[in-house]
Design a protein around this motif. Structure first.
Motif, mmCIF file in Angstrom:
data_model
loop_
_atom_site.group_PDB
_atom_site.id
_atom_site.type_symbol
_atom_site.label_atom_id
_atom_site.label_comp_id
_atom_site.label_asym_id
_atom_site.label_seq_id
_atom_site.Cartn_x
_atom_site.Cartn_y
_atom_site.Cartn_z
ATOM 1 N N MET A 222 1.309 34.047 95.398
ATOM 2 C CA MET A 222 1.252 33.421 94.080
ATOM 3 C C MET A 222 2.322 32.343 93.934
ATOM 4 O O MET A 222 3.418 32.459 94.488
ATOM 5 C CB MET A 222 1.452 34.477 92.988
ATOM 6 C CG MET A 222 0.419 35.586 93.007
ATOM 7 S SD MET A 222 -1.202 35.057 92.400
ATOM 8 C CE MET A 222 -0.839 34.845 90.660
ATOM 9 N N ILE A 223 2.011 31.296 93.181
ATOM 10 C CA ILE A 223 2.965 30.225 92.885
ATOM 11 C C ILE A 223 3.589 30.498 91.529
ATOM 12 O O ILE A 223 2.892 30.704 90.536
ATOM 13 C CB ILE A 223 2.277 28.839 92.860
ATOM 14 C CG1 ILE A 223 1.539 28.592 94.181
ATOM 15 C CG2 ILE A 223 3.278 27.746 92.561
ATOM 16 C CD1 ILE A 223 2.418 28.503 95.377
ATOM 17 N N SER A 224 4.908 30.525 91.486
ATOM 18 C CA SER A 224 5.620 30.748 90.229
ATOM 19 C C SER A 224 6.223 29.447 89.747
ATOM 20 O O SER A 224 6.938 28.767 90.502
ATOM 21 C CB SER A 224 6.707 31.805 90.422
ATOM 22 O OG SER A 224 7.438 31.985 89.229
ATOM 23 N N CYS A 225 5.902 29.065 88.500
ATOM 24 C CA CYS A 225 6.430 27.821 87.926
ATOM 25 C C CYS A 225 6.513 27.982 86.423
ATOM 26 O O CYS A 225 5.628 28.585 85.809
ATOM 27 C CB CYS A 225 5.531 26.642 88.304
ATOM 28 S SG CYS A 225 6.150 25.041 87.713
ATOM 29 N N ASP A 226 7.552 27.417 85.811
ATOM 30 C CA ASP A 226 7.711 27.570 84.362
ATOM 31 C C ASP A 226 6.764 26.693 83.562
ATOM 32 O O ASP A 226 6.782 26.689 82.336
ATOM 33 C CB ASP A 226 9.157 27.290 83.932
ATOM 34 C CG ASP A 226 9.626 25.895 84.344
ATOM 35 O OD1 ASP A 226 8.764 25.053 84.703
ATOM 36 O OD2 ASP A 226 10.840 25.639 84.303
ATOM 37 N N CYS A 227 5.856 25.958 84.259
ATOM 38 C CA CYS A 227 4.864 25.147 83.551
ATOM 39 C C CYS A 227 3.740 26.022 82.988
ATOM 40 O O CYS A 227 2.955 25.572 82.147
ATOM 41 C CB CYS A 227 4.286 24.080 84.471
ATOM 42 S SG CYS A 227 3.242 24.712 85.805
ATOM 43 N N GLU A 228 3.624 27.236 83.477
ATOM 44 C CA GLU A 228 2.514 28.102 83.066
ATOM 45 C C GLU A 228 2.744 28.622 81.656
ATOM 46 O O GLU A 228 3.851 28.922 81.263
ATOM 47 C CB GLU A 228 2.375 29.259 84.042
ATOM 48 C CG GLU A 228 1.998 28.806 85.442
ATOM 49 C CD GLU A 228 1.818 29.978 86.388
ATOM 50 O OE1 GLU A 228 1.007 30.875 86.086
ATOM 51 O OE2 GLU A 228 2.497 30.007 87.415
#
Length: 314
Positions: free
Chosen positions: A308-314
């Motif tokens: 999974m890709i973790s990014c605060d844009c979600e």
């Protein structure tokens, strides 16, 4: 869904919102490329794709922009083989080939029946030939073409969505029963089929878009489809821009495409691909765009769910 959407499922309205067609040459395909795809055997192999120039599809689908590279009249007999021959001379060798043609391969006004035999000869070196067709145009012509081919024939069909209100509004001229009938006919005659499924067509929220794309994958596999391609809906044909202005459409998020791809792969019922053409349109985050694109590309090729890709844009 608002009551004022009824008029935007007509040929007249859809065509009225268009711009001009591109200039095309009926002796040349309007595009071609070679891409890697996971085959039915589980191997990742090169697949040639030729985008044939031919008469516009008789169905005016609400979300379609393929009309841009079509002719107004049927191309003359011999033009389609000439296009294929020219393209094959330009591209490297591949094991599989897709003949995509902005409409239906089995529409006689798009691909003359008289060209089938010459087309089959040109394609005899491939293992698989994949053509596109509208479900309502699946008929004995498929069998005639299959019998001329040395490679295995596969037909790609647009399911789009099984949402009971949205499908009729797409102006596709097809019911789910039509789709099931087409897949059944192909299966009975040893012709495999794949389905195109839309992510967030007009009139759906982001959450609804994910849910109904997943439901559509379920339906496709239940009918006998072997492979699904999930296509995020975009603007670009005039009608979609107008729907966006009216508040009936927004392009889906790249994270939604990831979720639907994950869902389809974990079913393990057949291959599921995400269409990554112009995928940057669906992302507002430069930090994770490349990582998400690479992840989905690897999932397409491996048919396993990557990290999974973790990014605060979600």
């Amino acid at each position: 869904m608002n009551k004022d959407t009824g008029t935007i499922s007509s040929n007249k309205w859809i065509v009225s919102e268009r711009g001009k067609k591109n200039t095309v040459d009926f002796n040349r395909p309007y595009a071609w490329l070679v891409e890697k795809e996971r085959s039915r055997s589980g191997k990742v192999e090169d697949t040639a794709i030729i985008f044939l120039t031919n008469k516009e599809c008789p169905f005016k689908c609400l979300m379609c922009d393929l009309w841009k590279n079509t002719t107004d009249q049927p191309v003359p007999t011999g033009a389609i083989p000439e296009q294929i021959k020219w393209a094959l001379n330009q591209m490297p060798s591949a094991k599989h080939i897709k003949l995509y043609n902005s409409g239906s391969f089995f529409d006689e006004k798009a691909i003359p029946v008289g060209d089938y035999e010459e087309i089959a000869v040109l394609l005899q070196g491939f293992e698989t030939v994949i053509v596109e067709a509208h479900p309502k145009l699946i008929s004995e012509k498929c069998l005639s073409f299959r019998d001329m081919l040395k490679p295995r024939l596969e037909v790609a069909l647009g399911l789009e969505t099984i949402h009971p209100e949205v499908l009729p509004k797409l102006n596709k001229g097809m019911t789910l029963e039509d789709f099931e009938k087409a897949v059944g006919f192909l299966s009975q005659n040893n012709i495999s089929s794949r389905a195109f499924i839309l992510l967030r067509p007009p009139f759906l929220s982001e959450e609804e878009g994910i849910l109904w794309a997943e439901k559509s994958i379920d339906f496709a596999f239940e009918t006998g489809i072997e492979c699904c391609t999930v296509i995020p809906v975009r603007v670009g044909n005039g009608a979609m821009e107008r729907l966006e202005e009216m508040g009936h459409f927004q392009i889906p998020k790249i994270t939604s495409l990831e979720k639907v791809l994950e869902y389809g792969i974990q079913l393990q019922k057949g291959r599921v691909f995400a269409d990554l053409w112009d995928v940057s349109l669906f992302s507002n985050c430069e930090r994770c765009l490349e990582a998400r694109t690479n992840r989905m590309n690897m999932m397409n090729l491996n048919q396993t769910i990557g990290e999974m890709i973790s990014c605060d844009c979600e």
